[in-house]
Enzyme design. Structure first.
Site, PDB file in Angstrom:
ATOM      1  N   GLU A  89       0.820  -1.204   0.000  1.00  0.00           N
ATOM      2  CA  GLU A  89       0.000   0.000   0.000  1.00  0.00           C
ATOM      3  C   GLU A  89       0.861   1.264   0.000  1.00  0.00           C
ATOM      4  O   GLU A  89       1.781   1.405   0.784  1.00  0.00           O
ATOM      5  CB  GLU A  89      -0.930  -0.002   1.204  1.00  0.00           C
ATOM      6  CG  GLU A  89      -1.931  -1.151   1.212  1.00  0.00           C
ATOM      7  CD  GLU A  89      -2.926  -1.103   0.052  1.00  0.00           C
ATOM      8  OE1 GLU A  89      -3.002  -0.046  -0.625  1.00  0.00           O
ATOM      9  OE2 GLU A  89      -3.605  -2.119  -0.179  1.00  0.00           O
ATOM     10  N   ARG A  99     -18.151  -0.024   4.785  1.00  0.00           N
ATOM     11  CA  ARG A  99     -19.206  -0.667   3.994  1.00  0.00           C
ATOM     12  C   ARG A  99     -19.994  -1.658   4.834  1.00  0.00           C
ATOM     13  O   ARG A  99     -21.188  -1.882   4.622  1.00  0.00           O
ATOM     14  CB  ARG A  99     -18.567  -1.372   2.785  1.00  0.00           C
ATOM     15  CG  ARG A  99     -19.542  -2.104   1.873  1.00  0.00           C
ATOM     16  CD  ARG A  99     -18.811  -2.769   0.712  1.00  0.00           C
ATOM     17  NE  ARG A  99     -17.793  -3.694   1.180  1.00  0.00           N
ATOM     18  CZ  ARG A  99     -18.031  -4.972   1.525  1.00  0.00           C
ATOM     19  NH1 ARG A  99     -19.270  -5.457   1.489  1.00  0.00           N
ATOM     20  NH2 ARG A  99     -17.044  -5.757   1.903  1.00  0.00           N
ATOM     21  N   CYS A 152      -8.500  -1.572   7.892  1.00  0.00           N
ATOM     22  CA  CYS A 152      -7.119  -1.641   7.393  1.00  0.00           C
ATOM     23  C   CYS A 152      -6.553  -0.239   7.160  1.00  0.00           C
ATOM     24  O   CYS A 152      -5.459   0.087   7.632  1.00  0.00           O
ATOM     25  CB  CYS A 152      -7.047  -2.460   6.110  1.00  0.00           C
ATOM     26  SG  CYS A 152      -7.251  -4.238   6.364  1.00  0.00           S
ATOM     27  N   HIS A 178      -1.481  -5.615   2.110  1.00  0.00           N
ATOM     28  CA  HIS A 178      -2.686  -6.433   2.013  1.00  0.00           C
ATOM     29  C   HIS A 178      -2.342  -7.784   1.391  1.00  0.00           C
ATOM     30  O   HIS A 178      -1.502  -7.860   0.487  1.00  0.00           O
ATOM     31  CB  HIS A 178      -3.736  -5.755   1.130  1.00  0.00           C
ATOM     32  CG  HIS A 178      -4.720  -4.933   1.897  1.00  0.00           C
ATOM     33  ND1 HIS A 178      -4.890  -3.581   1.695  1.00  0.00           N
ATOM     34  CD2 HIS A 178      -5.605  -5.275   2.879  1.00  0.00           C
ATOM     35  CE1 HIS A 178      -5.829  -3.126   2.504  1.00  0.00           C
ATOM     36  NE2 HIS A 178      -6.279  -4.125   3.235  1.00  0.00           N
TER      37      HIS A 178
END
Length: 221
Positions: A89, A99, A152, A178
């Site tokens: 990342e 979400r 995350c 990830h």
């Protein structure tokens, strides 16, 4: 071979994963991270720890771990179902936009990770060098431009903010990686042993590389 006294004095790599979330019974980030607990990589000892998939609480636990271990390098790892490669990342953004609920049933929408904090932080890891090293070992890898807006990213931003603002962490580098699902979770996927091997390569490269091929570290305002 390191003596017990020498092992105790070795600088530390703090490696974190998450507990299962969203109805899953396992989390590949923790299984891979746990496998590296106590191992030595480039004359550093690995301390593996599990973070809860919970907004705010995860950052409190991370801060506790940072203060306890005073690591030289921090790599936080999370699950990214649907990705086919280990994702390095690049950037953490100052937003929570969940979400689904976290493991404490919290679902923040459009809230900051840190009120008044910078809009974003770049990783402190040499992600381009890590990418080349992983690909050179035949391990699927990519640079990712988004860590999402769930726990995350929350942890990634919180980590970088802590390293940037707390006394005693000058020069400590950190970032987020990830990993894909395991095969029994769905496809695309990677096996645990390949994830573990990938994390070892990524950590060794980060420890050996101070200046990335084309990297920036710091904050965006």
């Amino acid at each position: 071979m390191h003596t017990p006294a020498a092992v105790k004095s070795l600088p530390t790599v703090l490696l974190t994963g998450f507990d299962p979330f969203g109805g899953e019974r396992l989390n590949p980030s923790w299984l891979a991270v746990q496998s590296l607990q106590g191992q030595h990589i480039a004359s550093h000892k690995v301390v593996a720890a599990q973070l809860p998939t919970v907004f705010d609480t995860s950052l409190l636990e991370l801060a506790r771990l940072l203060e306890e271990h005073r690591p030289a390098l921090v790599v936080c790892v999370g699950q990214a179902g649907g990705r086919a490669a280990i994702s390095l990342e690049r950037i953490a953004i100052n937003i929570n936009d969940a979400r689904i609920p976290d493991n404490a049933a919290a679902q923040p929408i459009d809230t900051p990770v840190v009120a008044g904090g910078p809009a974003a932080y770049f990783t402190g890891l040499p992600i381009k060098a890590m990418l080349l090293a992983l690909q050179g070992e035949g391990i699927p890898a990519e640079v990712s431009q988004t860590a999402g807006t769930f726990v995350c990213n929350h942890v990634f931003y919180g980590l970088m903010h802590h390293l940037a603002t707390q006394r005693g962490f000058e020069g400590v580098r950190g970032g987020f990686v990830h990993v894909p699902w395991l095969p029994d979770q769905g496809q695309p996927s990677m096996k645990t042993d390949e994830l573990v091997r990938g994390l070892r390569v990524a950590i060794a490269t980060a420890l050996a590389t101070r200046a990335d091929i084309a990297a920036g570290a710091g904050s965006l305002n």
